[in-house]
Design an enzyme around this catalytic site. Structure first.
Site, PDB file in Angstrom:
ATOM      1  N   HIS A 177       0.804  -1.219   0.000  1.00 31.95           N
ATOM      2  CA  HIS A 177       0.000   0.000   0.000  1.00 31.95           C
ATOM      3  C   HIS A 177       0.840   1.274   0.000  1.00 31.95           C
ATOM      4  O   HIS A 177       0.562   2.228  -0.731  1.00 31.95           O
ATOM      5  CB  HIS A 177      -0.905  -0.048   1.237  1.00 31.95           C
ATOM      6  CG  HIS A 177      -1.941   1.013   1.322  1.00 31.95           C
ATOM      7  ND1 HIS A 177      -1.770   2.186   2.018  1.00 31.95           N
ATOM      8  CD2 HIS A 177      -3.200   1.073   0.830  1.00 31.95           C
ATOM      9  CE1 HIS A 177      -2.858   2.922   1.944  1.00 31.95           C
ATOM     10  NE2 HIS A 177      -3.756   2.274   1.239  1.00 31.95           N
ATOM     11  N   ASN A 198     -13.340   4.562   4.021  1.00 34.97           N
ATOM     12  CA  ASN A 198     -14.041   3.905   2.913  1.00 34.97           C
ATOM     13  C   ASN A 198     -15.311   3.167   3.333  1.00 34.97           C
ATOM     14  O   ASN A 198     -15.637   2.128   2.770  1.00 34.97           O
ATOM     15  CB  ASN A 198     -13.109   2.894   2.233  1.00 34.97           C
ATOM     16  CG  ASN A 198     -11.855   3.533   1.685  1.00 34.97           C
ATOM     17  OD1 ASN A 198     -11.893   4.684   1.263  1.00 34.97           O
ATOM     18  ND2 ASN A 198     -10.761   2.818   1.698  1.00 34.97           N
ATOM     19  N   SER A 227      -7.563   6.271   0.265  1.00 31.84           N
ATOM     20  CA  SER A 227      -6.103   6.176   0.337  1.00 31.84           C
ATOM     21  C   SER A 227      -5.442   6.755  -0.893  1.00 31.84           C
ATOM     22  O   SER A 227      -4.308   7.238  -0.834  1.00 31.84           O
ATOM     23  CB  SER A 227      -5.671   4.708   0.470  1.00 31.84           C
ATOM     24  OG  SER A 227      -5.715   4.281   1.794  1.00 31.84           O
TER      25      SER A 227
END
Length: 710
Positions: free
Chosen positions: A298, A400, A476
């Site tokens: 990530h 989210n 993100s």
């Protein structure tokens, strides 16, 4: 059609409130019919003078004297919400103010918000006196009948206390209550779990729509035309970072801030290596979704969005092409703890963290594409305040879960830039959180037939594999778009305070498309869509006219080495680069791993620090390459039969009697003789320069000057 899709994507509890777009605007838009309040906090440099300064600030915005809370923040009461918003913006312009924002309250959701997820065995106790830690923990263990271990002390007299492996959520809560009642403890918090805010998507989408001029794009190219190309440092507080051709030239020294061995998943705790070893959960110890057993890589994806090398003939472009990345590893297997995230914020901004070395490269921008449910803890707000006091802008993903962002930390902390996700159509992404704490929206992709955000990644499923690119979607991905734009803004004026940056981001945001859900729900998605060009244009450049860092349009020079002859070349043309690597131009050329920025031919320069085209010439005997920005050198190469001139390759400044102009750095030509004749190499990296000198290479001259920080 879009309306129907949007309604289908939102949770069922909101579906009945939708008429034309989203009808929850009343829940998030402040009322103008009654008095409103705003909170603000002053810089720690004003200690002892806070009340006097606060009174003066209240007077400056036409409000009565403020009240002060236990955490040091002040509260003002003003006539209505509109005046409160105006007053908050005015206060953010003051360098003495860390943060200021309207105390807006979201209406409760009809359905149940996600439960706060706590680290199953850890409490954080803020002690009145750190010397009482051992005695306090022992006393609490006796009082509660629980096995308590004092793990370590952290910033702010915080004692990290670990309970036994068999601890239940109920017993953890009971110990927290008992600790809060102890006279030696000023605050007791259960340590929250933080996770990266992402939704994986394995569909490759090769166009970077998010940087474009379409309704959902940020108009990055227009911003690049305006922006000085200084190298602002951005901290990526995430899972760490992997080596990648589009990132390696951008990395600076970082830190691994994960203290828990299970979460770290790399065999050790906190150390100086922020490399992402993988956050896979192959034993399914904490999986909650279909992708959790895999490694996300990530942090690598987030870093690429911010600052992937641009104009280098491969991969993708970053929002801030000349930014530098400081990787701070805070997330691992199962996520990360709020304590580690808070310490990561401190370290990244240059605030001292007990047990960790000082950050040699304090960041001006902090990107946190992570979060967890629950309020902003005392410790998290303290970390944010410490970063703001150092002048660092803190950018946070909203989350989210398609619910109010006010229930997620650190998105709900004071002073941060909270970013919701928008899609190709310029509307709120189906998964994005929303509400009054949102500052603005930025590209995060979406599901269905809408594209995600492509960026750098690693091809490994669990353990590291080869560098790759992939498309993700999530808040993100939205946050790093904002972080990159902030870096562009700070290159024009490095003196901007975090509050001033937030004001300019909010005011420069582009209106949501007419008829979109965000346009109908005023305030739910922030003030608008991120617009890089307008945000950058809102900042006046403070660079001196002779400062070369004010020059626009960089090009990336990739260094290659011929394995057959040992010769070196600097290449910025994508076609030539691919041909040389493929061997179609002869030789066995490979990347050395070194690169530098130069000025492109489209750059605009001033007369006090003029850049010149750089010629490239090749020795007929031996094939070594030489470069020069001096017209007389290029003419001499052309007149000498021992040299073959390739033409003008890029632009650079040339040294004068005082060295390189302000904002530029010398690229030295190194010389050595071997079996083929003279070998030449143009070097910028100091460590490589010293290594070559030790190996017998001599300095021939300064070949040219490139932008400082290349």
């Amino acid at each position: 059609m879009v309306k129907q899709w949007a309604a289908q994507q939102f949770p069922a509890r909101l579906a009945t409130t939708m008429l034309a777009g989203l009808a929850f605007s009343a829940a998030v838009a402040p009322s103008i019919a009654s008095a409103a309040t705003l909170d603000f906090k002053l810089s720690p440099e004003l200690k002892g003078r806070e009340q006097r300064i606060a009174n003066e600030l209240a007077l400056s915005v036409g409000a009565p004297a403020p009240t002060r809370s236990a955490n040091g923040a002040f509260t003002l009461t003003v006539l209505d919400a509109a005046k409160a918003a105006s007053a908050a913006a005015a206060l953010r312009e003051r360098s003495s103010v860390l943060w200021a924002q309207v105390a807006a309250t979201d209406a409760p959701l009809a359905g149940k918000a996600p439960e706060i997820e706590y680290h199953g065995r850890m409490l954080a106790l803020t002690l009145n006196d750190s010397s009482t830690a051992a005695a306090t923990v022992a006393r609490l263990a006796t009082k509660t009948g629980q096995a308590l271990t004092l793990k370590r002390m952290t910033a702010g007299n915080r004692a990290m206390v670990v309970l036994s492996a068999s601890t239940t959520p109920a017993s953890l809560a009971a110990v927290a209550v008992a600790a809060a009642a102890d006279t030696a403890v000023s605050n007791a918090e259960r340590v929250q779990v933080m996770r990266h805010q992402w939704i994986p998507n394995d569909t490759m989408y090769v166009q970077q729509w998010a940087l474009g001029t379409g309704v959902g794009g940020i108009r990055a190219a227009n911003a690049w035309d305006l922006t000085p190309s200084g190298s602002v440092t951005v901290a990526v507080i995430d899972t760490g970072i992997r080596s990648h051709p589009d990132l390696d030239a951008k990395r600076m020294a970082g830190y691994d801030m994960i203290s828990n061995l299970f979460i770290a998943n790399d065999g050790n705790g906190r150390d100086g290596d922020p490399t992402d070893g993988g956050d896979y959960d192959d034993a399914l110890d904490c999986s909650s979704g279909p992708y959790d057993f895999m490694s996300s890589w990530h942090g690598t994806h987030v870093a690429g969005i911010i600052a992937a090398s641009t104009n280098n003939g491969t991969g993708m472009a970053g929002v801030a092409p000349n930014a530098r990345i400081v990787p701070v590893r805070a997330l691992g297997r199962c996520g990360g703890t709020s304590e580690d995230v808070a310490d990561s914020i401190r370290w990244a901004a240059g605030v001292r963290v007990p047990g960790a070395p000082d950050n040699p490269n304090p960041a001006k921008v902090l990107n946190l594409s992570l979060g967890g449910t629950g309020p902003c803890s005392v410790n998290m707000q303290s970390a944010v305040d410490g970063a703001l006091a150092r002048g660092a802008v803190v950018v946070v993903a909203a989350g989210n879960d398609a619910v109010l962002a006010s229930g997620f930390s650190p998105a709900n902390c004071n002073g941060v830039v909270t970013v919701a996700a928008s899609n190709l159509l310029g509307d709120l992404s189906s998964f994005s959180n929303f509400g009054s704490v949102i500052s603005l929206s930025a590209p995060g992709g979406d599901s269905g037939n809408l594209p995600g955000i492509i960026s750098t990644l690693n091809g490994g499923i669990t353990l590291p594999g080869v560098p790759s690119y992939a498309t993700y979607m999530g808040t993100s991905m939205a946050a790093p778009h904002v972080a990159g734009v902030v870096a562009l803004m700070l290159t024009r004026d490095p003196t901007l305070t975090p509050g001033q940056v937030l004001n300019r981001l909010r005011l420069s945001a582009r209106a949501f498309p007419s008829g979109s859900d965000c346009a109908a729900a005023v305030g739910a998605c922030g003030t608008g869509l991120l617009d890089a060009a307008t945000a950058v244009a809102s900042v006046s450049s403070t660079r001196a006219p002779a400062d070369m860092s004010d020059a626009r349009d960089r090009t990336r020079l990739i260094e290659l080495r011929d394995g057959l002859t040992g010769r070196y070349a600097l290449i910025n043309d994508p076609v030539e680069l691919s041909q040389m690597l493929a061997g179609t131009r002869g030789g066995a050329w490979t990347r050395t791993g070194f690169a530098m920025d130069a000025f492109s031919f489209t750059g605009q320069f001033n007369v006090l620090a003029l850049a010149q085209p750089v010629c490239r010439a090749r020795l007929v005997n031996g094939g070594a390459y030489a470069y020069s920005a001096r017209t007389e050198d290029c003419q001499a190469y052309a007149a000498n039969l021992g040299w073959a001139v390739d033409g003008m390759a890029f632009q650079a400044t040339f040294p004068n009697s005082f060295g390189c102009p302000v904002g530029s750095a010398p690229a030295y030509e190194m010389l050595i003789r071997d079996a083929l004749g003279y070998n030449l190499r143009t070097v910028l990296d100091t460590a490589e320069f010293n290594r070559m000198a030790d190996a017998g290479w001599a300095v021939s001259r300064i070949a040219f000057c490139v932008p400082a920080g290349s």
